[in-house]
Design an enzyme around this catalytic site. Sequence first.
Site, mmCIF file in Angstrom:
data_model
loop_
_atom_site.group_PDB
_atom_site.id
_atom_site.type_symbol
_atom_site.label_atom_id
_atom_site.label_comp_id
_atom_site.label_asym_id
_atom_site.label_seq_id
_atom_site.Cartn_x
_atom_site.Cartn_y
_atom_site.Cartn_z
ATOM 1 N N GLU A 142 36.244 41.314 44.616
ATOM 2 C CA GLU A 142 36.463 42.656 44.113
ATOM 3 C C GLU A 142 36.130 42.738 42.633
ATOM 4 O O GLU A 142 36.371 41.812 41.870
ATOM 5 C CB GLU A 142 37.918 43.063 44.364
ATOM 6 C CG GLU A 142 38.195 43.081 45.856
ATOM 7 C CD GLU A 142 39.520 43.725 46.215
ATOM 8 O OE1 GLU A 142 39.747 43.893 47.413
ATOM 9 O OE2 GLU A 142 40.303 44.077 45.326
ATOM 10 N N CYS A 188 36.357 44.546 35.212
ATOM 11 C CA CYS A 188 37.208 43.395 35.522
ATOM 12 C C CYS A 188 36.509 42.634 36.647
ATOM 13 O O CYS A 188 36.347 43.166 37.754
ATOM 14 C CB CYS A 188 38.557 43.964 35.962
ATOM 15 S SG CYS A 188 39.740 42.734 36.436
ATOM 16 N N CYS A 195 42.093 31.822 44.841
ATOM 17 C CA CYS A 195 42.461 31.021 43.656
ATOM 18 C C CYS A 195 43.391 29.906 44.098
ATOM 19 O O CYS A 195 44.253 30.110 44.953
ATOM 20 C CB CYS A 195 43.161 31.902 42.618
ATOM 21 S SG CYS A 195 43.589 31.009 41.093
ATOM 22 N N CYS A 210 50.051 31.009 41.671
ATOM 23 C CA CYS A 210 51.124 31.673 40.917
ATOM 24 C C CYS A 210 51.956 32.509 41.899
ATOM 25 O O CYS A 210 51.404 33.161 42.797
ATOM 26 C CB CYS A 210 50.540 32.548 39.810
ATOM 27 S SG CYS A 210 49.565 31.588 38.633
ATOM 28 N N CYS A 226 51.299 36.483 42.519
ATOM 29 C CA CYS A 226 49.907 36.940 42.571
ATOM 30 C C CYS A 226 49.363 36.903 43.990
ATOM 31 O O CYS A 226 49.431 35.870 44.653
ATOM 32 C CB CYS A 226 49.056 36.048 41.664
ATOM 33 S SG CYS A 226 47.285 36.377 41.776
ATOM 34 N N CYS A 232 46.015 44.548 38.630
ATOM 35 C CA CYS A 232 46.046 43.089 38.498
ATOM 36 C C CYS A 232 46.801 42.444 39.638
ATOM 37 O O CYS A 232 47.887 42.883 39.993
ATOM 38 C CB CYS A 232 46.802 42.691 37.238
ATOM 39 S SG CYS A 232 45.918 43.027 35.769
HETATM 40 N N1 SAH Z 1 43.453 33.603 36.830
HETATM 41 C C1 SAH Z 1 43.427 34.229 35.564
HETATM 42 C C2 SAH Z 1 42.755 35.579 35.576
HETATM 43 C C3 SAH Z 1 42.967 36.473 36.761
HETATM 44 S S1 SAH Z 1 44.566 37.162 36.951
HETATM 45 C C4 SAH Z 1 44.820 34.340 34.993
HETATM 46 O O1 SAH Z 1 45.791 34.102 35.712
HETATM 47 O O2 SAH Z 1 44.928 34.635 33.818
HETATM 48 C C5 SAH Z 1 44.605 38.432 35.690
HETATM 49 C C6 SAH Z 1 46.012 38.766 35.213
HETATM 50 O O3 SAH Z 1 46.757 39.423 36.248
HETATM 51 C C7 SAH Z 1 46.825 37.535 34.844
HETATM 52 O O4 SAH Z 1 47.507 37.714 33.638
HETATM 53 C C8 SAH Z 1 47.779 37.448 35.998
HETATM 54 O O5 SAH Z 1 48.901 36.707 35.674
HETATM 55 C C9 SAH Z 1 48.066 38.882 36.301
HETATM 56 N N2 SAH Z 1 48.673 39.133 37.606
HETATM 57 C C10 SAH Z 1 48.500 38.433 38.745
HETATM 58 N N3 SAH Z 1 49.244 38.969 39.742
HETATM 59 C C11 SAH Z 1 49.876 40.042 39.225
HETATM 60 C C12 SAH Z 1 50.775 41.020 39.772
HETATM 61 N N4 SAH Z 1 51.117 40.999 41.056
HETATM 62 N N5 SAH Z 1 51.220 41.974 38.952
HETATM 63 C C13 SAH Z 1 50.841 42.026 37.638
HETATM 64 N N6 SAH Z 1 49.999 41.133 37.082
HETATM 65 C C14 SAH Z 1 49.533 40.151 37.861
HETATM 66 FE FE1 SF4 Z 2 45.069 32.456 40.094
HETATM 67 FE FE2 SF4 Z 2 46.502 34.679 40.353
HETATM 68 FE FE3 SF4 Z 2 47.508 32.607 38.996
HETATM 69 FE FE4 SF4 Z 2 45.460 34.009 37.945
HETATM 70 S S1 SF4 Z 2 47.523 34.773 38.375
HETATM 71 S S2 SF4 Z 2 45.677 31.771 38.065
HETATM 72 S S3 SF4 Z 2 44.336 34.555 39.837
HETATM 73 S S4 SF4 Z 2 47.016 32.640 41.192
#
Ligand code: SAH
Ligand code: SF4
Length: 371
Positions: A92, A111, A118, A122, A125, A348
């Site tokens: 996406e 973006c 990934c 986390c 996410c 995000c």
């Molecule tokens: N993997 C990288 C970049 C992609 S995620 C990273 O983690 O930085 C981009 C941003 O979205 C990151 O700051 C991540 O922590 C945040 N993010 C992921 N899941 C989210 C959610 N459910 N709600 C709000 N932010 C989220």
């Molecule tokens: Fe991967 Fe999501 Fe963690 Fe970013 S926030 S490192 S996309 S698992």
Amino acid sequence: MNLFGHDRAGLRDVLDGMGEKPFRADQIMQWIYRHGVADFEAMTNISRPLRARLAEHCTVDAPEVLAHQESTDGTRKWVLRVGETADGQAVETVFIPEGQRGSERYRGTLCISSQVGCAMDCSFCSTGKQGLSRNLTAAEIVAQLWFAAHALGGSGDLHNQRAITNVVFMGMGEPLANYQAVLTAIRIFLDDFGFGLSKRRVTVSTSGLVPFMDRLRSDCDTALAVSLHAPDDALRDELVPINRKYPLDELMAACRRYTTERGHKAHIVYEYVMLDGVNDTDAHARALGRLLGDLPAKVNLIPFNPFPGAPYQRSPAARVDAFAEQLRRRRIITTVRRTRGDDIDAACGQLVGRVTSRQKNRLGGVPVVSA
Ligand code: SAH
Ligand code: SF4
């Protein structure tokens, strides 16, 4: 061979291999990235025989659009098929406009994704919940920007009155876990013969892969965002599991190196997702303030974007404001991210890259994505 995957040095090598002069690479890049031309036949300052050989050996492969949605706030999301095979892999790409195009205040942020899924896992996410399918190639990363610039810019000079002024690696994937491909893509984004973006308008966002943060600093020195989300190791281990490998003292030391060794005053943006009752108390804010200390830092608070099965709730708006206030009292510049594209699940952490429904929608006859 898809030319989207070659930066200028790489393209010069390709042309050298064909017995051509290096400046041909510059010309071809200008056609592709400035004029948005994918058809070699249209590259009129290149001789006919070379055009024919390029057409025989090379391609400029625009991604196939599996779905497209436009939010009432102007945010647009595309689900793009990546790769050459119909293996169902999709990523996406989200476009977020702010202000009036053409005006000084205008900003158009794209973006983009760096991986399908990934591996970082986390806990908040939805991309992380899918696990990693595979890395994107440099060509697949570059194709997202080329495609979006084309889709938004109409025809003609893509640099002129450009729709996309900023690129952030905040789509699917951990960019520093796909380092070489991301680096090649960034070189094309910054190259004057490529997209011609300035370093501070390309942001790599990382969950904290310390060794690659150091490499990025010496290789291309773009803007950096660090996904912090917790002010202490116990909580960060839980939310961002890569913290077990690179704990906060190592991460913050790498951040210090990134900002202080760059020869100019640079901020890192620290992203902090606001999870109700988990990491959002005043005590957390004070601990975060202490952790950042005297680092040149900006904090971006992101209201949690829920997804089905997520174990968290979004912090109430008043709590986010109180948290921000604690940081501002310590003179830390703090912003709260407005959620955009809520109605199309373009926020995000909600990007999943799956087309689960293929009914036609009313927008443009493309399939609807249901999250
Ligand atoms: N993997 C990288 C970049 C992609 S995620 C990273 O983690 O930085 C981009 C941003 O979205 C990151 O700051 C991540 O922590 C945040 N993010 C992921 N899941 C989210 C959610 N459910 N709600 C709000 N932010 C989220
Ligand atoms: Fe991967 Fe999501 Fe963690 Fe970013 S926030 S490192 S996309 S698992």
